[in-house]
Design a protein around this motif. Structure first.
Motif, PDB file in Angstrom:
ATOM      1  N   ALA A  85      50.754  29.323  17.572  1.00  0.00           N
ATOM      2  CA  ALA A  85      49.577  28.846  18.312  1.00  0.00           C
ATOM      3  C   ALA A  85      48.431  28.519  17.373  1.00  0.00           C
ATOM      4  O   ALA A  85      47.746  27.496  17.525  1.00  0.00           O
ATOM      5  N   ALA A  86      48.207  29.382  16.371  1.00  0.00           N
ATOM      6  CA  ALA A  86      47.134  29.146  15.409  1.00  0.00           C
ATOM      7  C   ALA A  86      47.398  27.882  14.602  1.00  0.00           C
ATOM      8  O   ALA A  86      46.466  27.108  14.308  1.00  0.00           O
ATOM      9  N   ARG A  87      48.649  27.643  14.273  1.00  0.00           N
ATOM     10  CA  ARG A  87      48.970  26.446  13.481  1.00  0.00           C
ATOM     11  C   ARG A  87      48.819  25.180  14.320  1.00  0.00           C
ATOM     12  O   ARG A  87      48.263  24.177  13.857  1.00  0.00           O
ATOM     13  N   VAL A  88      49.305  25.211  15.556  1.00  0.00           N
ATOM     14  CA  VAL A  88      49.204  24.044  16.425  1.00  0.00           C
ATOM     15  C   VAL A  88      47.736  23.717  16.720  1.00  0.00           C
ATOM     16  O   VAL A  88      47.357  22.555  16.857  1.00  0.00           O
ATOM     17  N   ALA A  89      46.907  24.758  16.776  1.00  0.00           N
ATOM     18  CA  ALA A  89      45.480  24.543  17.065  1.00  0.00           C
ATOM     19  C   ALA A  89      44.783  23.727  15.985  1.00  0.00           C
ATOM     20  O   ALA A  89      43.713  23.167  16.227  1.00  0.00           O
TER      21      ALA A  89
ATOM     22  N   THR B 122      57.708  14.405  18.208  1.00  0.00           N
ATOM     23  CA  THR B 122      59.015  14.473  17.553  1.00  0.00           C
ATOM     24  C   THR B 122      58.941  14.617  16.038  1.00  0.00           C
ATOM     25  O   THR B 122      59.807  15.260  15.437  1.00  0.00           O
ATOM     26  N   GLU B 123      57.910  14.036  15.408  1.00  0.00           N
ATOM     27  CA  GLU B 123      57.854  14.027  13.948  1.00  0.00           C
ATOM     28  C   GLU B 123      56.934  15.085  13.364  1.00  0.00           C
ATOM     29  O   GLU B 123      57.020  15.383  12.165  1.00  0.00           O
ATOM     30  N   ARG B 124      56.050  15.660  14.194  1.00  0.00           N
ATOM     31  CA  ARG B 124      55.148  16.684  13.672  1.00  0.00           C
ATOM     32  C   ARG B 124      55.329  18.012  14.406  1.00  0.00           C
ATOM     33  O   ARG B 124      55.655  19.017  13.796  1.00  0.00           O
ATOM     34  N   LEU B 125      55.134  17.996  15.708  1.00  0.00           N
ATOM     35  CA  LEU B 125      55.189  19.242  16.459  1.00  0.00           C
ATOM     36  C   LEU B 125      56.580  19.863  16.444  1.00  0.00           C
ATOM     37  O   LEU B 125      56.747  21.042  16.104  1.00  0.00           O
ATOM     38  N   ALA B 126      57.594  19.104  16.796  1.00  0.00           N
ATOM     39  CA  ALA B 126      58.943  19.654  16.908  1.00  0.00           C
ATOM     40  C   ALA B 126      59.501  20.129  15.578  1.00  0.00           C
ATOM     41  O   ALA B 126      60.415  20.980  15.548  1.00  0.00           O
ATOM     42  N   LEU B 127      58.972  19.612  14.472  1.00  0.00           N
ATOM     43  CA  LEU B 127      59.474  19.985  13.145  1.00  0.00           C
ATOM     44  C   LEU B 127      58.736  21.170  12.535  1.00  0.00           C
ATOM     45  O   LEU B 127      59.068  21.607  11.429  1.00  0.00           O
ATOM     46  N   LEU B 128      57.728  21.702  13.227  1.00  0.00           N
ATOM     47  CA  LEU B 128      57.024  22.868  12.700  1.00  0.00           C
ATOM     48  C   LEU B 128      57.953  24.069  12.645  1.00  0.00           C
ATOM     49  O   LEU B 128      58.808  24.251  13.518  1.00  0.00           O
ATOM     50  N   PRO B 129      57.801  24.927  11.622  1.00  0.00           N
ATOM     51  CA  PRO B 129      58.572  26.172  11.597  1.00  0.00           C
ATOM     52  C   PRO B 129      58.325  26.969  12.871  1.00  0.00           C
ATOM     53  O   PRO B 129      57.201  26.982  13.384  1.00  0.00           O
ATOM     54  N   ASP B 130      59.349  27.590  13.404  1.00  0.00           N
ATOM     55  CA  ASP B 130      59.311  28.469  14.579  1.00  0.00           C
ATOM     56  C   ASP B 130      59.458  27.725  15.898  1.00  0.00           C
ATOM     57  O   ASP B 130      59.721  28.350  16.925  1.00  0.00           O
ATOM     58  N   VAL B 131      59.297  26.400  15.940  1.00  0.00           N
ATOM     59  CA  VAL B 131      59.467  25.679  17.199  1.00  0.00           C
ATOM     60  C   VAL B 131      60.954  25.582  17.519  1.00  0.00           C
ATOM     61  O   VAL B 131      61.751  25.081  16.738  1.00  0.00           O
ATOM     62  N   THR B 132      61.335  26.085  18.699  1.00  0.00           N
ATOM     63  CA  THR B 132      62.737  26.044  19.116  1.00  0.00           C
ATOM     64  C   THR B 132      62.986  25.091  20.275  1.00  0.00           C
ATOM     65  O   THR B 132      64.140  24.784  20.592  1.00  0.00           O
ATOM     66  N   GLY B 133      61.935  24.645  20.945  1.00  0.00           N
ATOM     67  CA  GLY B 133      62.113  23.718  22.064  1.00  0.00           C
ATOM     68  C   GLY B 133      60.807  23.061  22.446  1.00  0.00           C
ATOM     69  O   GLY B 133      59.744  23.674  22.328  1.00  0.00           O
ATOM     70  N   VAL B 134      60.893  21.816  22.900  1.00  0.00           N
ATOM     71  CA  VAL B 134      59.706  21.065  23.311  1.00  0.00           C
ATOM     72  C   VAL B 134      60.050  20.261  24.566  1.00  0.00           C
ATOM     73  O   VAL B 134      61.090  19.602  24.625  1.00  0.00           O
ATOM     74  N   GLU B 135      59.175  20.331  25.555  1.00  0.00           N
ATOM     75  CA  GLU B 135      59.287  19.495  26.744  1.00  0.00           C
ATOM     76  C   GLU B 135      57.964  18.764  26.920  1.00  0.00           C
ATOM     77  O   GLU B 135      56.905  19.383  26.949  1.00  0.00           O
ATOM     78  N   CYS B 136      58.030  17.440  27.060  1.00  0.00           N
ATOM     79  CA  CYS B 136      56.826  16.619  27.129  1.00  0.00           C
ATOM     80  C   CYS B 136      56.714  15.966  28.500  1.00  0.00           C
ATOM     81  O   CYS B 136      57.633  15.265  28.937  1.00  0.00           O
ATOM     82  N   LEU B 137      55.594  16.211  29.164  1.00  0.00           N
ATOM     83  CA  LEU B 137      55.324  15.636  30.475  1.00  0.00           C
ATOM     84  C   LEU B 137      54.183  14.636  30.347  1.00  0.00           C
ATOM     85  O   LEU B 137      53.033  15.017  30.120  1.00  0.00           O
ATOM     86  N   PHE B 138      54.474  13.353  30.470  1.00  0.00           N
ATOM     87  CA  PHE B 138      53.432  12.337  30.407  1.00  0.00           C
ATOM     88  C   PHE B 138      52.670  12.322  31.727  1.00  0.00           C
ATOM     89  O   PHE B 138      53.270  12.345  32.809  1.00  0.00           O
ATOM     90  N   ALA B 139      51.348  12.288  31.646  1.00  0.00           N
ATOM     91  CA  ALA B 139      50.524  12.180  32.844  1.00  0.00           C
ATOM     92  C   ALA B 139      50.488  10.727  33.294  1.00  0.00           C
ATOM     93  O   ALA B 139      50.078   9.843  32.532  1.00  0.00           O
ATOM     94  N   THR B 140      50.915  10.462  34.515  1.00  0.00           N
ATOM     95  CA  THR B 140      50.859   9.101  35.059  1.00  0.00           C
ATOM     96  C   THR B 140      49.592   8.883  35.872  1.00  0.00           C
ATOM     97  O   THR B 140      49.134   7.752  36.012  1.00  0.00           O
ATOM     98  N   SER B 141      49.028   9.942  36.407  1.00  0.00           N
ATOM     99  CA  SER B 141      47.725   9.894  37.083  1.00  0.00           C
ATOM    100  C   SER B 141      47.045  11.234  36.885  1.00  0.00           C
ATOM    101  O   SER B 141      47.700  12.283  36.979  1.00  0.00           O
TER     102      SER B 141
END
Length: 339
Positions: free
Chosen positions: A85-89, A124-143
């Protein structure tokens, strides 16, 4: 909370007034709140100094239509949650970072980017490749139907609200997002840490005149490019529990659901999103018991909505570029550049 940190009714009224009129002069608010302008300035200095309240520039309603907003759920090993969390911040695209209750999702992020391709690259190229990340789900806001700048503390009476008048609606020209220049971005960058910086100070920092600053800010807010938001710590709001409901509703009903979801006073966010669960709504509540109560009430009022997940926040690490401690008090900023 120490006695010196005690929040008064005047503090609550002041924050509510600033949520409606964020950059109003103290002399304008003083008659409304029944104290002097000096008293209000001193109260605000104390609230900000203790991290209980802060005011900043944030993307306005035009952003969600012309740029890209997403909510990203991140998983990691239990022992890595705080570290990740500290790194993503520190990442400017992740404007809000929330630690969630263990048991599935570990972090919930609000991510802003110029377009879907840029957001995809970040995920895909920054967040998902961080050490300790095991899964990512992305929800695009349409409205985006409701967000934090529209949330109110509810401390002013009807006469005071009437005296303040309705907030400016803005959003006349969403295309203004495409024509921002270096001065616009410099002004907005200065106003993210402190949205109440005066015209003279902003002019000094940007090497221009106060009149130019006033004109630029009026254009940025009237167009919906930017707005101002007064945020608070749980000690001031009295709402320490954040829960994000994910739900599924027939497509034909989604546009109408927000009229019920967003009218509840605890609502912080309502969005239509991509994925099988196409509705996302965040509420600030008084205790854990209120989570079930809120869900029951929502389902009773919205028969076509089926709640598919409940993501309970246990700590907000970063909110719209502001860093928070374990008690939700502001401690500093981590740069964001959404414009």
């Amino acid at each position: 909370m120490k006695d010196s940190d005690a929040v008064s009714e005047l503090d609550l009224a002041l924050v509510h007034a600033l949520q409606i009129r964020p950059r109003a002069a103290w002399s304008e608010l003083a008659p409304l709140l029944g104290v002097s302008a000096v008293t209000l300035a001193r109260r605000w200095e104390r609230l900000t100094g203790q991290g209980l309240a802060w005011l900043s520039a944030v993307p306005g309603p035009a952003f969600s239509r012309t740029r890209c907003t997403a909510f990203v759920l991140v998983s990691c090993p239990p022992a890595a949650r705080e570290r990740l969390a500290a790194r993503v911040a520190t990442l400017s695209e992740a404007v809000t970072v929330e630690l969630t209750a263990p048991g599935g999702t570990d972090l919930l992020l609000d991510v802003l980017a110029p377009d879907p391709a840029a957001l995809n690259r970040f995920v895909t190229e920054r967040l998902a490749l961080l050490p300790d990340v095991t899964g990512v789900e992305c929800l695009f806001a349409t409205s985006l139907y409701a967000e934090g700048s529209r949330w109110r503390l509810g401390s002013l009476d009807s006469a005071q609200l009437s005296a303040l008048g309705p907030p400016g609606t803005g959003d006349r020209d969403a295309d203004a997002l495409l024509t921002l220049d270096a001065l616009d971005r410099e002004l907005l960058g200065a106003l993210v840490p402190d949205g109440r910086l005066g015209l003279a100070e902003l002019a000094l920092r940007t090497g221009t005149s106060a009149a130019t600053v006033r004109r630029r800010l009026r254009r940025l807010t009237a167009s919906g490019v930017a707005t101002f938001r007064c945020d608070v710590a749980p000690a001031l709001s009295g709402l320490p529990v954040a829960v994000t409901f994910r739900g599924r509703a027939p497509v034909r009903d989604v546009n109408g659901l927000h009229r019920t979801l967003a009218t509840l006073p605890e609502c912080r966010l309502v969005a239509a999103v991509t994925g099988a669960s196409n509705v996302l709504a965040t509420y600030w509540l008084r205790d854990m018991g209120a989570v079930q109560h809120r869900e029951t009430a929502l389902c009773a009022r919205l028969p076509s909505l089926r709640i598919t997940d409940r993501v309970v926040g246990v700590r907000t690490v970063k909110r719209m570029g502001h860093l928070l401690d374990a008690d939700g008090r502001r401690t500093g900023t981590s740069a964001i550049h959404p414009w």
